[in-house]
Design a protein around this motif. Sequence first.
Motif, PDB file in Angstrom:
ATOM      1  N   CYS A  14      31.836  15.677  47.581  1.00  0.00           N
ATOM      2  CA  CYS A  14      31.529  15.295  46.866  1.00  0.00           C
ATOM      3  C   CYS A  14      31.243  15.686  45.533  1.00  0.00           C
ATOM      4  O   CYS A  14      32.291  16.628  45.081  1.00  0.00           O
ATOM      5  CB  CYS A  14      30.154  14.205  46.446  1.00  0.00           C
ATOM      6  N   ASN A  15      31.542  14.641  44.398  1.00  0.00           N
ATOM      7  CA  ASN A  15      30.764  15.704  42.497  1.00  0.00           C
ATOM      8  C   ASN A  15      29.389  15.449  42.857  1.00  0.00           C
ATOM      9  O   ASN A  15      28.513  14.782  42.595  1.00  0.00           O
ATOM     10  CB  ASN A  15      31.867  14.135  41.424  1.00  0.00           C
ATOM     11  N   ILE A  16      28.876  16.561  42.379  1.00  0.00           N
ATOM     12  CA  ILE A  16      27.598  17.114  42.806  1.00  0.00           C
ATOM     13  C   ILE A  16      26.707  16.751  40.828  1.00  0.00           C
ATOM     14  O   ILE A  16      25.599  16.792  40.468  1.00  0.00           O
ATOM     15  CB  ILE A  16      27.165  18.601  42.526  1.00  0.00           C
ATOM     16  N   TYR A  17      27.771  16.228  39.994  1.00  0.00           N
ATOM     17  CA  TYR A  17      27.061  16.091  39.475  1.00  0.00           C
ATOM     18  C   TYR A  17      27.195  14.907  39.169  1.00  0.00           C
ATOM     19  O   TYR A  17      26.374  13.818  38.006  1.00  0.00           O
ATOM     20  CB  TYR A  17      27.942  16.974  37.557  1.00  0.00           C
ATOM     21  N   GLU A  18      28.168  13.866  39.124  1.00  0.00           N
ATOM     22  CA  GLU A  18      28.034  12.360  39.391  1.00  0.00           C
ATOM     23  C   GLU A  18      26.685  12.281  41.215  1.00  0.00           C
ATOM     24  O   GLU A  18      25.845  11.000  40.002  1.00  0.00           O
ATOM     25  CB  GLU A  18      28.983  11.442  39.856  1.00  0.00           C
ATOM     26  N   SER A  19      26.453  12.813  41.613  1.00  0.00           N
ATOM     27  CA  SER A  19      25.360  12.412  42.288  1.00  0.00           C
ATOM     28  C   SER A  19      25.869  13.148  44.089  1.00  0.00           C
ATOM     29  O   SER A  19      26.852  13.508  44.118  1.00  0.00           O
ATOM     30  CB  SER A  19      25.331  10.615  43.523  1.00  0.00           C
ATOM     31  N   LEU A  20      24.694  13.080  44.473  1.00  0.00           N
ATOM     32  CA  LEU A  20      24.649  14.097  46.368  1.00  0.00           C
ATOM     33  C   LEU A  20      24.848  12.877  46.924  1.00  0.00           C
ATOM     34  O   LEU A  20      24.130  11.612  47.031  1.00  0.00           O
ATOM     35  CB  LEU A  20      23.801  14.700  45.961  1.00  0.00           C
ATOM     36  N   PRO A  21      24.868  13.462  48.142  1.00  0.00           N
ATOM     37  CA  PRO A  21      24.701  12.648  49.748  1.00  0.00           C
ATOM     38  C   PRO A  21      23.516  12.300  49.771  1.00  0.00           C
ATOM     39  O   PRO A  21      22.883  12.637  49.599  1.00  0.00           O
ATOM     40  CB  PRO A  21      25.475  13.229  50.481  1.00  0.00           C
ATOM     41  N   ASP A  22      23.389  11.436  51.081  1.00  0.00           N
ATOM     42  CA  ASP A  22      22.295  10.933  51.360  1.00  0.00           C
ATOM     43  C   ASP A  22      21.776  11.499  52.402  1.00  0.00           C
ATOM     44  O   ASP A  22      22.286  11.853  53.474  1.00  0.00           O
ATOM     45  CB  ASP A  22      22.350   9.659  51.525  1.00  0.00           C
ATOM     46  N   PHE A  23      20.286  12.573  52.049  1.00  0.00           N
ATOM     47  CA  PHE A  23      19.865  13.854  52.773  1.00  0.00           C
ATOM     48  C   PHE A  23      18.433  13.592  53.140  1.00  0.00           C
ATOM     49  O   PHE A  23      17.824  14.366  54.191  1.00  0.00           O
ATOM     50  CB  PHE A  23      19.644  15.168  52.106  1.00  0.00           C
ATOM     51  N   SER A  24      18.110  11.808  53.410  1.00  0.00           N
ATOM     52  CA  SER A  24      16.603  11.386  53.822  1.00  0.00           C
ATOM     53  C   SER A  24      16.831  11.564  55.263  1.00  0.00           C
ATOM     54  O   SER A  24      17.688  11.651  55.854  1.00  0.00           O
ATOM     55  CB  SER A  24      16.837  10.151  53.992  1.00  0.00           C
ATOM     56  N   GLY A  25      15.543  12.417  55.705  1.00  0.00           N
ATOM     57  CA  GLY A  25      15.268  13.283  57.042  1.00  0.00           C
ATOM     58  C   GLY A  25      15.968  14.143  57.446  1.00  0.00           C
ATOM     59  O   GLY A  25      16.316  14.581  58.367  1.00  0.00           O
ATOM     60  N   VAL A  26      16.282  14.958  56.794  1.00  0.00           N
ATOM     61  CA  VAL A  26      17.398  15.883  57.212  1.00  0.00           C
ATOM     62  C   VAL A  26      16.847  16.844  56.180  1.00  0.00           C
ATOM     63  O   VAL A  26      16.572  17.078  54.961  1.00  0.00           O
ATOM     64  CB  VAL A  26      18.967  16.038  55.909  1.00  0.00           C
ATOM     65  N   LYS A  27      16.122  18.132  57.365  1.00  0.00           N
ATOM     66  CA  LYS A  27      15.734  19.334  56.636  1.00  0.00           C
ATOM     67  C   LYS A  27      17.273  20.465  56.115  1.00  0.00           C
ATOM     68  O   LYS A  27      17.689  20.883  56.487  1.00  0.00           O
ATOM     69  CB  LYS A  27      15.167  20.114  57.823  1.00  0.00           C
ATOM     70  N   ILE A  28      16.383  20.415  54.884  1.00  0.00           N
ATOM     71  CA  ILE A  28      17.158  22.052  54.271  1.00  0.00           C
ATOM     72  C   ILE A  28      16.036  23.085  53.418  1.00  0.00           C
ATOM     73  O   ILE A  28      15.083  22.597  52.902  1.00  0.00           O
ATOM     74  CB  ILE A  28      17.531  21.080  53.161  1.00  0.00           C
ATOM     75  N   ASP A  29      16.714  24.108  53.868  1.00  0.00           N
ATOM     76  CA  ASP A  29      16.279  25.381  53.985  1.00  0.00           C
ATOM     77  C   ASP A  29      16.199  26.160  52.518  1.00  0.00           C
ATOM     78  O   ASP A  29      14.824  26.722  51.953  1.00  0.00           O
ATOM     79  CB  ASP A  29      16.070  26.563  55.447  1.00  0.00           C
ATOM     80  N   TYR A  30      17.041  26.412  52.462  1.00  0.00           N
ATOM     81  CA  TYR A  30      18.013  27.193  51.183  1.00  0.00           C
ATOM     82  C   TYR A  30      19.061  26.272  50.622  1.00  0.00           C
ATOM     83  O   TYR A  30      20.088  25.712  50.783  1.00  0.00           O
ATOM     84  CB  TYR A  30      18.462  28.608  51.314  1.00  0.00           C
ATOM     85  N   ILE A  31      19.049  26.333  49.062  1.00  0.00           N
ATOM     86  CA  ILE A  31      20.433  25.509  48.671  1.00  0.00           C
ATOM     87  C   ILE A  31      20.493  26.921  47.173  1.00  0.00           C
ATOM     88  O   ILE A  31      20.142  26.922  45.981  1.00  0.00           O
ATOM     89  CB  ILE A  31      19.852  24.258  47.369  1.00  0.00           C
ATOM     90  N   LEU A  32      21.886  26.849  47.795  1.00  0.00           N
ATOM     91  CA  LEU A  32      23.119  27.509  46.651  1.00  0.00           C
ATOM     92  C   LEU A  32      23.764  27.129  46.191  1.00  0.00           C
ATOM     93  O   LEU A  32      24.186  26.261  46.509  1.00  0.00           O
ATOM     94  CB  LEU A  32      23.534  29.000  48.130  1.00  0.00           C
ATOM     95  N   SER A  33      23.487  27.471  44.729  1.00  0.00           N
ATOM     96  CA  SER A  33      24.648  26.768  43.126  1.00  0.00           C
ATOM     97  C   SER A  33      25.300  27.147  43.129  1.00  0.00           C
ATOM     98  O   SER A  33      25.726  28.509  42.411  1.00  0.00           O
ATOM     99  CB  SER A  33      22.987  26.503  42.814  1.00  0.00           C
TER     100      SER A  33
END
Length: 332
Positions: A73-92
């Motif tokens: 994916c192109n993160i500056y356009e949109s992100l995937p749908d992470f509804s219901g997904v637990k995410i603890d850390y995001i590394l940019s």
Amino acid sequence: MSISDPSKRVELPSSMEGKTVLVAGAAGFVPSTVSEFYLNLGAKVIGLDNFVTGSRSNIEILNKYENFEFHECNIYESLPDFSGVKIDYILSLASPASPIDFKVLPLEIMRVNSEGTMHLLELAKDKGARFLEASTSEVYGDPEIHPQREDYVGHVNPIGPRACYDEAKRFAEAMTMSYHTKYGVDTRIIRIFNTYGPRMRPNDGRVIPNFINQAMKGEDLTVYGDGLQTRSFCYVTDLVNAIHNVLFSHDHTPFNIGNPDEYTILDAAKYIIEALGSTSKIVHLELPKDDPKRRRPVLDKLQAVSDYRPQVSFKDGIAKTALYFKEIAQKN
């Protein structure tokens, strides 16, 4: 409370089992190494990349891990749908970072570090995740003080040939801190100094891959200017350890990460020729505009709160990187 206060020291987890780490730019050199590090600690890793500069071979390595999930994916356009997904850390970690990219991908670089960073920060806000922004020593520009400390605000040309990257990363830092102060997002910021090692693009355009490839082929090593400008070269596994320490620190303000050993470009070229037993000569070309004259990180801040010390010598790191490039050349 002082940053060196014992209560502020980093406590690293022995395992990351049950945790989910999202890595933006996972097909890249540093991000893929970071991803594998957390997979080996037992975390689930979700990788994002659009392969503008990332390598599909790096994703093939990560796909061998059961706990790895990838989204193109192109993160500056949109992100995937992470509804219901637990995410603890995001590394940019998603941004082209080589000078050759600055000429070819200036708008993509600016967008991924502005719109892309905002999308990741919004996800961190929604998920209550800790967010780490991978900034760069380029925010210091061509520094007027040496070595560089985190409280130095830089000397950057906002319309120069490096501005698309320098200013985009300065903006990304400001965006990250704004989400922390306005929304309470648990943020961290790292400023990465020159890094090298396996998984770099052979045609990356940065000094170490350039010199190694030229030396292996017996070609002249191209040194810009008189070669007396300096850099500090950090092997990638040392950098990953620094990232890990900052992620589990208690400070929201920027940390320099890298290796404080300083080399002139000319000395680095001579060393690589000798280390690889090459017959290459050194030739000098015109120094590019705004090319930094001196770069070396002050690591006092990180070392005051952690046990971080670079472990890989320049000699060993060059040998490992050269072996990797030789293996790539044999496959092609």
